[in-house]
Scaffold this active site. Sequence first.
Site, PDB file in Angstrom:
ATOM      1  N   HIS A 185       1.248  -1.198   0.059  1.00  0.00           N
ATOM      2  CA  HIS A 185       0.151   0.083   0.162  1.00  0.00           C
ATOM      3  C   HIS A 185       1.014   1.149  -0.261  1.00  0.00           C
ATOM      4  O   HIS A 185       0.512   2.375  -1.129  1.00  0.00           O
ATOM      5  CB  HIS A 185      -0.592  -0.005   0.987  1.00  0.00           C
ATOM      6  CG  HIS A 185      -2.166  -1.276   1.004  1.00  0.00           C
ATOM      7  ND1 HIS A 185      -1.848  -2.193   2.162  1.00  0.00           N
ATOM      8  CD2 HIS A 185      -2.841  -1.464   0.514  1.00  0.00           C
ATOM      9  CE1 HIS A 185      -3.362  -3.080   2.186  1.00  0.00           C
ATOM     10  NE2 HIS A 185      -3.577  -2.723   0.790  1.00  0.00           N
ATOM     11  N   ASP A 241      -3.363  -7.678  -8.197  1.00  0.00           N
ATOM     12  CA  ASP A 241      -5.367  -8.021  -7.840  1.00  0.00           C
ATOM     13  C   ASP A 241      -4.809  -7.327  -9.990  1.00  0.00           C
ATOM     14  O   ASP A 241      -5.145  -6.578 -10.357  1.00  0.00           O
ATOM     15  CB  ASP A 241      -5.898  -6.958  -7.141  1.00  0.00           C
ATOM     16  CG  ASP A 241      -6.444  -7.286  -6.128  1.00  0.00           C
ATOM     17  OD1 ASP A 241      -6.484  -8.270  -5.485  1.00  0.00           O
ATOM     18  OD2 ASP A 241      -4.618  -6.883  -5.478  1.00  0.00           O
TER      19      ASP A 241
END
Length: 282
Positions: free
Chosen positions: A37, A150
């Site tokens: 992140h 992802d």
Amino acid sequence: MHIYTDPKELQRQCLFWRREGLRVGLVPTMGYFHAGHLALMDCARKQCDRLVVTLFVNPVQFGAGEDLDKYPHDFDGDKDKAESKKVDALFVPMSRDMYAPDHATWVEVPELATHLCGASRPIHFRGVCTVVAKLFMLTQPNVAVFGQKDWQQLAIIRRMVRDLDIPVEIVGHEIVREADGLALSSRNTYLTEEERAAAPAIRQGLLKLADKVRGGERDADKAAAFLAEEYARTLPMGRPDYITLVDPDGIRPVKAIEGPVLAAVAIQMGKARLIDNILIEV
Ligand code: AMP
């Protein structure tokens, strides 16, 4: 750093920034920040004047029996980490403020959502597209950064943005890994010690598969079977949900490997469902 919970208040601020001629960057997340992140935040920070990070465990992308209620959280830790990355706005909405009781509008890209994670999580990408479209409307970003971990999500968002002419540049960031190769994930916290010790085999198997394809294997089914055997040997505690080779943009399974191919896997390890992938150029 300002923390916003009210969607309209965040939208007002972002519209103001855009009117001032400032470039807005967006990093959507579900929180429990790790170095992946934070790398996305660094990447966005370099490309914008005002950085917005959203922290929202979006209920409509979780199916029945999935880990919505158990999803890990650490708001104070996330706040400190976001502050250290010079985030300007941290958006932490309540579900009821994101979805009216009579919410009735959905965004989907079904063609890209039938394989890989879409097969076992049929409503997942509809929930992702809908929330990301809402976050784009709320934050008016010039640039938004998503992780290649992802990959299917990234491909779907790129397609949604293209098809709906949403004026945002989508940046895909490479996968951030532990030293032993395990892709960082908030869900790694579900792993037992034993599972964590075994989990790097996911990446090692993908690297072996890439070698095999670069070495001349052109039959995608054989390549997938090779990886399945590899995991059966090196990761007996893992239960593969899928091991599939797809075309990287359309996310359709390939038969003959003739160009760039994405090998993607989802492995259930105890309570954790771990995903990883590798792009193989031939
Ligand atoms: P999440 O909070 O898991 O929904 O992830 C938020 C964003 O971070 C998504 O764009 C993910 O693809 C990205 N992300 C999660 N893990 C990683 C990782 N290990 N490396 C790079 N990006 C990641």
